[in-house]
Write a protein that holds these residues in place. Structure first.
Motif, PDB file in Angstrom:
ATOM      1  N   PRO A   1      14.099  -1.923   4.080  1.00  0.00           N
ATOM      2  CA  PRO A   1      15.557  -1.896   4.235  1.00  0.00           C
ATOM      3  C   PRO A   1      16.283  -1.267   3.036  1.00  0.00           C
ATOM      4  CG  PRO A   1      14.706  -3.992   4.960  1.00  0.00           C
ATOM      5  CD  PRO A   1      13.560  -3.264   4.306  1.00  0.00           C
ATOM      6  N   SER A   2      15.656  -1.279   1.858  1.00  0.00           N
ATOM      7  CA  SER A   2      16.354  -0.778   0.679  1.00  0.00           C
ATOM      8  C   SER A   2      15.930   0.615   0.227  1.00  0.00           C
ATOM      9  CB  SER A   2      16.205  -1.757  -0.488  1.00  0.00           C
ATOM     10  OG  SER A   2      14.841  -1.963  -0.778  1.00  0.00           O
ATOM     11  N   LEU A   3      14.672   1.017   0.449  1.00  0.00           N
ATOM     12  CA  LEU A   3      14.178   2.298  -0.067  1.00  0.00           C
ATOM     13  C   LEU A   3      13.138   2.914   0.849  1.00  0.00           C
ATOM     14  CD1 LEU A   3      13.713   1.372  -3.843  1.00  0.00           C
ATOM     15  CD2 LEU A   3      15.369   2.985  -2.934  1.00  0.00           C
ATOM     16  N   THR A   4      12.896   4.210   0.625  1.00  0.00           N
ATOM     17  CA  THR A   4      11.801   4.926   1.277  1.00  0.00           C
ATOM     18  C   THR A   4      10.862   5.403   0.181  1.00  0.00           C
ATOM     19  OG1 THR A   4      13.166   5.612   3.138  1.00  0.00           O
ATOM     20  CG2 THR A   4      11.206   6.930   2.693  1.00  0.00           C
ATOM     21  N   TYR A   5       9.571   5.165   0.371  1.00  0.00           N
ATOM     22  CA  TYR A   5       8.544   5.519  -0.606  1.00  0.00           C
ATOM     23  C   TYR A   5       7.599   6.534   0.027  1.00  0.00           C
ATOM     24  CZ  TYR A   5      10.053   1.081  -2.639  1.00  0.00           C
ATOM     25  OH  TYR A   5      10.791   0.049  -3.161  1.00  0.00           O
ATOM     26  N   ASP A   6       7.411   7.679  -0.612  1.00  0.00           N
ATOM     27  CA  ASP A   6       6.396   8.642  -0.201  1.00  0.00           C
ATOM     28  C   ASP A   6       5.208   8.434  -1.135  1.00  0.00           C
ATOM     29  OD1 ASP A   6       7.975   9.601   1.827  1.00  0.00           O
ATOM     30  OD2 ASP A   6       8.615  11.401   0.749  1.00  0.00           O
ATOM     31  N   LEU A   7       4.128   7.904  -0.582  1.00  0.00           N
ATOM     32  CA  LEU A   7       2.965   7.516  -1.373  1.00  0.00           C
ATOM     33  C   LEU A   7       1.837   8.518  -1.179  1.00  0.00           C
ATOM     34  CD1 LEU A   7       2.976   3.731  -0.394  1.00  0.00           C
ATOM     35  CD2 LEU A   7       4.062   4.795  -2.391  1.00  0.00           C
ATOM     36  N   GLU A   8       1.392   9.094  -2.270  1.00  0.00           N
ATOM     37  CA  GLU A   8       0.254  10.007  -2.257  1.00  0.00           C
ATOM     38  C   GLU A   8      -1.001   9.249  -2.668  1.00  0.00           C
ATOM     39  OE1 GLU A   8       1.120  13.262  -4.851  1.00  0.00           O
ATOM     40  OE2 GLU A   8       3.110  13.563  -3.994  1.00  0.00           O
ATOM     41  N   ALA A   9      -2.124   9.953  -2.635  1.00  0.00           N
ATOM     42  CA  ALA A   9      -3.391   9.351  -3.062  1.00  0.00           C
ATOM     43  C   ALA A   9      -3.229   8.761  -4.463  1.00  0.00           C
ATOM     44  CB  ALA A   9      -4.498  10.396  -3.059  1.00  0.00           C
ATOM     45  N   GLN A  10      -3.784   7.592  -4.632  1.00  0.00           N
ATOM     46  CA  GLN A  10      -3.785   6.835  -5.884  1.00  0.00           C
ATOM     47  C   GLN A  10      -2.442   6.166  -6.186  1.00  0.00           C
ATOM     48  OE1 GLN A  10      -6.870   6.374  -6.947  1.00  0.00           O
ATOM     49  NE2 GLN A  10      -7.393   7.809  -5.339  1.00  0.00           N
ATOM     50  N   HIS A  11      -1.521   6.156  -5.215  1.00  0.00           N
ATOM     51  CA  HIS A  11      -0.276   5.405  -5.364  1.00  0.00           C
ATOM     52  C   HIS A  11      -0.455   4.029  -4.737  1.00  0.00           C
ATOM     53  CE1 HIS A  11       2.837   8.820  -6.056  1.00  0.00           C
ATOM     54  NE2 HIS A  11       1.693   9.097  -6.637  1.00  0.00           N
ATOM     55  N   LEU A  12       0.220   3.056  -5.312  1.00  0.00           N
ATOM     56  CA  LEU A  12       0.165   1.677  -4.844  1.00  0.00           C
ATOM     57  C   LEU A  12       1.583   1.142  -4.714  1.00  0.00           C
ATOM     58  CD1 LEU A  12      -1.649  -0.924  -4.378  1.00  0.00           C
ATOM     59  CD2 LEU A  12      -1.230  -1.408  -6.783  1.00  0.00           C
ATOM     60  N   LEU A  13       1.852   0.478  -3.602  1.00  0.00           N
ATOM     61  CA  LEU A  13       3.138  -0.169  -3.370  1.00  0.00           C
ATOM     62  C   LEU A  13       2.877  -1.636  -3.100  1.00  0.00           C
ATOM     63  CD1 LEU A  13       6.242  -0.012  -2.782  1.00  0.00           C
ATOM     64  CD2 LEU A  13       5.605   0.418  -0.391  1.00  0.00           C
ATOM     65  N   THR A  14       3.658  -2.515  -3.712  1.00  0.00           N
ATOM     66  CA  THR A  14       3.561  -3.939  -3.410  1.00  0.00           C
ATOM     67  C   THR A  14       4.860  -4.394  -2.771  1.00  0.00           C
ATOM     68  OG1 THR A  14       4.383  -4.712  -5.564  1.00  0.00           O
ATOM     69  CG2 THR A  14       2.014  -4.309  -5.379  1.00  0.00           C
TER      70      THR A  14
END
Length: 130
Positions: free
Chosen positions: A90-103
């Motif tokens: 609801p607050s952000l959009t994350y574009d995650l590439e290889a070796q990225h981590l989102l919690t």
């Protein structure tokens, strides 16, 4: 709930009983990618850990594959192993590439779309009682 005859692979309880497991993520992703049954929403997945409060799932996405808006009752980790995955909260959009981590904290609503053919490791640490 799938019947034993409709499952693509044995249920997690039948194949995850060992106290120690070595997993070759690249080989497993390759096997998933070559399954002959149609993918669901442009992805295939296999549970790697399903014990106590810990869940660990490998996802293999086709470009454009997605997971609809949802939340989990525990702490979520999303690690991209290969490709490019977009996670929208609801607050952000994350574009995650290889070796990225989102919690994500428990209950954070999010969706996932693969912007390219991708592999993703999803971890969920359930809150006590789930």
């Amino acid at each position: 709930m799938p019947t034993p005859e409709s499952r693509l692979r044995p249920a997690p309880s039948a194949r995850l009983g060992e106290p120690e497991r070595h997993i070759d993520l690249q080989a497993m992703a390759e096997r998933l990618r070559h399954e002959t049954t149609p993918s669901r929403s442009g992805h295939r997945q296999e549970t790697l850990q399903h014990r106590g409060s810990a869940r660990l799932i490998l996802f293999v996405f086709d470009a454009g594959g997605h997971m609809a808006r949802h939340s989990a009752p525990g702490q979520v980790t999303i690690q991209v192993l290969r490709g490019l995955v977009r996670v929208t909260t609801p607050s952000l959009t994350y574009d995650l590439e290889a070796q990225h981590l989102l919690t994500l904290d428990p209950g954070v609503v999010h969706d996932v779309i693969a912007l390219a053919e991708s592999e993703m490791l999803l971890g969920i640490a359930l809150e006590t009682g789930h």
